[in-house]
Design a protein around this motif. Structure first.
Motif, mmCIF file in Angstrom:
data_model
loop_
_atom_site.group_PDB
_atom_site.id
_atom_site.type_symbol
_atom_site.label_atom_id
_atom_site.label_comp_id
_atom_site.label_asym_id
_atom_site.label_seq_id
_atom_site.Cartn_x
_atom_site.Cartn_y
_atom_site.Cartn_z
ATOM 1 N N LEU A 143 -64.227 -112.505 -20.469
ATOM 2 C CA LEU A 143 -62.992 -112.170 -19.759
ATOM 3 C C LEU A 143 -61.910 -111.672 -20.707
ATOM 4 N N VAL A 144 -61.885 -112.178 -21.930
ATOM 5 C CA VAL A 144 -60.966 -111.627 -22.932
ATOM 6 C C VAL A 144 -61.301 -110.161 -23.183
ATOM 7 N N TRP A 145 -62.600 -109.863 -23.279
ATOM 8 C CA TRP A 145 -63.004 -108.466 -23.510
ATOM 9 C C TRP A 145 -62.622 -107.585 -22.325
ATOM 10 N N PHE A 146 -62.920 -108.035 -21.110
ATOM 11 C CA PHE A 146 -62.571 -107.239 -19.928
ATOM 12 C C PHE A 146 -61.067 -107.041 -19.823
ATOM 13 N N ARG A 147 -60.316 -108.105 -20.023
ATOM 14 C CA ARG A 147 -58.867 -108.044 -19.799
ATOM 15 C C ARG A 147 -58.139 -107.270 -20.889
ATOM 16 N N LYS A 148 -58.571 -107.432 -22.143
ATOM 17 C CA LYS A 148 -57.820 -106.849 -23.260
ATOM 18 C C LYS A 148 -58.545 -105.718 -23.982
ATOM 19 N N GLY A 149 -59.833 -105.542 -23.702
ATOM 20 C CA GLY A 149 -60.576 -104.495 -24.391
ATOM 21 C C GLY A 149 -60.683 -104.730 -25.883
ATOM 22 N N ASP A 152 -61.892 -105.420 -29.689
ATOM 23 C CA ASP A 152 -63.019 -105.034 -30.525
ATOM 24 C C ASP A 152 -63.976 -106.227 -30.600
ATOM 25 N N LYS A 153 -65.262 -105.991 -30.371
ATOM 26 C CA LYS A 153 -66.216 -107.099 -30.259
ATOM 27 C C LYS A 153 -66.400 -107.841 -31.584
ATOM 28 N N THR A 154 -66.232 -107.158 -32.707
ATOM 29 C CA THR A 154 -66.331 -107.846 -33.994
ATOM 30 C C THR A 154 -65.210 -108.866 -34.134
ATOM 31 N N THR A 155 -63.989 -108.440 -33.838
ATOM 32 C CA THR A 155 -62.843 -109.350 -33.888
ATOM 33 C C THR A 155 -62.956 -110.433 -32.842
ATOM 34 N N LEU A 156 -63.427 -110.056 -31.669
ATOM 35 C CA LEU A 156 -63.592 -111.007 -30.584
ATOM 36 C C LEU A 156 -64.599 -112.088 -30.961
ATOM 37 N N GLY A 157 -65.720 -111.675 -31.550
ATOM 38 C CA GLY A 157 -66.718 -112.647 -31.972
ATOM 39 C C GLY A 157 -66.182 -113.591 -33.028
ATOM 40 N N ALA A 158 -65.424 -113.036 -33.971
ATOM 41 C CA ALA A 158 -64.851 -113.884 -35.023
ATOM 42 C C ALA A 158 -63.913 -114.917 -34.431
ATOM 43 N N GLY A 159 -63.159 -114.540 -33.405
ATOM 44 C CA GLY A 159 -62.241 -115.477 -32.773
ATOM 45 C C GLY A 159 -62.950 -116.629 -32.090
ATOM 46 N N PHE A 160 -64.191 -116.391 -31.651
ATOM 47 C CA PHE A 160 -64.970 -117.447 -30.988
ATOM 48 C C PHE A 160 -66.008 -118.066 -31.911
ATOM 49 N N GLY A 161 -65.996 -117.656 -33.170
ATOM 50 C CA GLY A 161 -66.914 -118.247 -34.140
ATOM 51 C C GLY A 161 -68.351 -117.799 -34.003
ATOM 52 N N VAL A 162 -68.570 -116.577 -33.488
ATOM 53 C CA VAL A 162 -69.932 -116.047 -33.377
ATOM 54 C C VAL A 162 -69.988 -114.695 -34.081
ATOM 55 N N ARG A 181 -58.750 -103.673 -18.987
ATOM 56 C CA ARG A 181 -58.493 -102.607 -19.964
ATOM 57 C C ARG A 181 -59.755 -102.089 -20.640
ATOM 58 N N SER A 182 -60.820 -102.853 -20.620
ATOM 59 C CA SER A 182 -62.065 -102.389 -21.245
ATOM 60 C C SER A 182 -62.613 -101.154 -20.527
ATOM 61 N N LEU A 183 -62.149 -100.889 -19.295
ATOM 62 C CA LEU A 183 -62.622 -99.722 -18.554
ATOM 63 C C LEU A 183 -61.932 -98.439 -18.990
ATOM 64 N N ARG A 184 -60.861 -98.548 -19.749
ATOM 65 C CA ARG A 184 -60.085 -97.344 -20.082
ATOM 66 C C ARG A 184 -60.778 -96.450 -21.089
ATOM 67 N N HIS A 185 -61.624 -97.033 -21.919
ATOM 68 C CA HIS A 185 -62.406 -96.224 -22.871
ATOM 69 C C HIS A 185 -63.631 -97.019 -23.279
ATOM 70 N N SER A 186 -64.768 -96.360 -23.285
ATOM 71 C CA SER A 186 -66.021 -97.028 -23.627
ATOM 72 C C SER A 186 -66.630 -96.383 -24.865
ATOM 73 N N THR A 187 -67.113 -97.234 -25.763
ATOM 74 C CA THR A 187 -67.829 -96.747 -26.946
ATOM 75 C C THR A 187 -69.337 -96.949 -26.785
ATOM 76 N N ALA A 188 -69.752 -97.561 -25.680
ATOM 77 C CA ALA A 188 -71.177 -97.774 -25.405
ATOM 78 C C ALA A 188 -71.762 -96.533 -24.739
ATOM 79 N N SER A 189 -73.050 -96.579 -24.454
ATOM 80 C CA SER A 189 -73.689 -95.478 -23.750
ATOM 81 C C SER A 189 -73.001 -95.271 -22.406
ATOM 82 N N PRO A 190 -72.638 -94.036 -22.063
ATOM 83 C CA PRO A 190 -71.950 -93.811 -20.790
ATOM 84 C C PRO A 190 -72.788 -94.199 -19.580
ATOM 85 N N ARG A 191 -74.101 -94.274 -19.745
ATOM 86 C CA ARG A 191 -74.955 -94.675 -18.630
ATOM 87 C C ARG A 191 -74.730 -96.131 -18.240
ATOM 88 N N ARG A 192 -74.142 -96.915 -19.132
ATOM 89 C CA ARG A 192 -73.843 -98.316 -18.832
ATOM 90 C C ARG A 192 -72.504 -98.484 -18.126
#
Length: 280
Positions: A48-54, A56-66, A246-257
């Motif tokens: 939900l943090v990723w969906f709401r704030k978009g 970066d997954k590296t920073t996000l993972g570090a914040g959760f210890g993964v 906000r994660s919907l505003r720009h995607s760096t993943a495959s556009p098919r996803r």
């Protein structure tokens, strides 16, 4: 790396709802207790943090210890689980008709993505970028959506290459066929913009200005004004999704996803608007 406290403006009930879905998924695939880095609740919170704030997954993972890889995997799993909860188009149309609404609104949007190297052949026989939209002059995935008259999105489609027009996407995804059925069987017509001209019976579009420069007849101008006043609320549909998630505003993943990500956000939106079916 410096840690700091932050607030997430989503209700705790939504985190618990996502956690329940993830718990059911873990049971379905046979995940053993204690083998995951995060509990279902904290995985739901990460997602939900990723969906709401978009974030970066590296920073996000570090914040959760993964790790970065674990953060990517957790988000992908949750997107798949949430997207599976979204209704089919026929289910969504039948529900709207049962609630007594007079019509639905069809619209399409290009969801911004990174540049993609995939090419295709244009109708003129030229090689073009498959995910590049000449209309928007940007790369992205075309997503079709159906909204209630008050603007709440009730269904979103799979991702289609950005070079395709809205009408082509709607036809290839059989959205037009479902709307024909809704108009004839449920007495639920659809309103759409001029990009869907020629879509067929039950899908109402405005009259276009004559090519020779003459003004439209009074009756046609009146029809367009009425149609515009009823259809304009549908513009809120995509704004509700992209404004909240906000994660919907720009995607760096495959556009098919992109289609799965938008459907996952649709389910989250339905929860916040208390529009989930009773089975959920």
């Amino acid at each position: 790396m410096i840690a700091y406290r932050a607030m997430l403006d989503v209700p705790r009930e939504l985190v618990q709802h996502v956690a329940r879905l993830l718990r059911a998924e873990r049971r379905a695939v046979g995940t053993r207790s204690g083998t995951r880095a995060l509990t279902c609740f904290y995985q739901a919170l990460l997602v939900l943090v990723w969906f709401r704030k978009g974030e970066d997954k590296t920073t996000l993972g570090a914040g959760f210890g993964v790790s970065r890889a674990t953060a990517y995997r957790y988000v992908a799993e949750a997107v798949r689980v949430l997207a599976a909860q979204a209704p089919t188009l026929h289910e969504a149309l039948a529900r709207v008709a049962g609630e007594g609404w007079s019509h639905v609104i069809l619209d399409g949007k290009l969801f911004d993505t990174d540049r993609v190297a995939e090419t295709t052949m244009s109708v003129k026989g030229e090689t073009i970028d498959a995910w590049y939209s000449g209309k928007h002059r940007d790369f992205g995935a075309n997503i079709q959506a159906v909204m209630r008259p008050d603007g709440l999105p009730i269904w979103t489609s799979e991702a289609m290459p950005g070079h395709l027009h809205d009408l082509t996407c709607a036809q290839q995804l059989d959205v037009t066929g479902a709307l024909y059925w809704a108009a004839s069987e449920l007495h639920l017509p659809a309103l759409a913009d001029s990009g869907y001209e020629g879509a067929g019976q039950g899908i109402h579009t405005p009259y276009k200005q004559p090519a020779d420069g003459r003004r439209l007849a009074v009756d046609n101008r009146t029809y367009n004004a009425v149609l515009r006043s009823m259809r304009c609320r549908g513009e809120r549909g995509f704004a509700i999704l992209t404004g909240r998630w906000r994660s919907l505003r720009h995607s760096t993943a495959s556009p098919r996803r992109t289609g799965d990500t938008v459907r996952a956000a649709l389910h989250l939106t339905h929860f916040e608007y208390r529009y989930l079916p009773e089975s959920c």
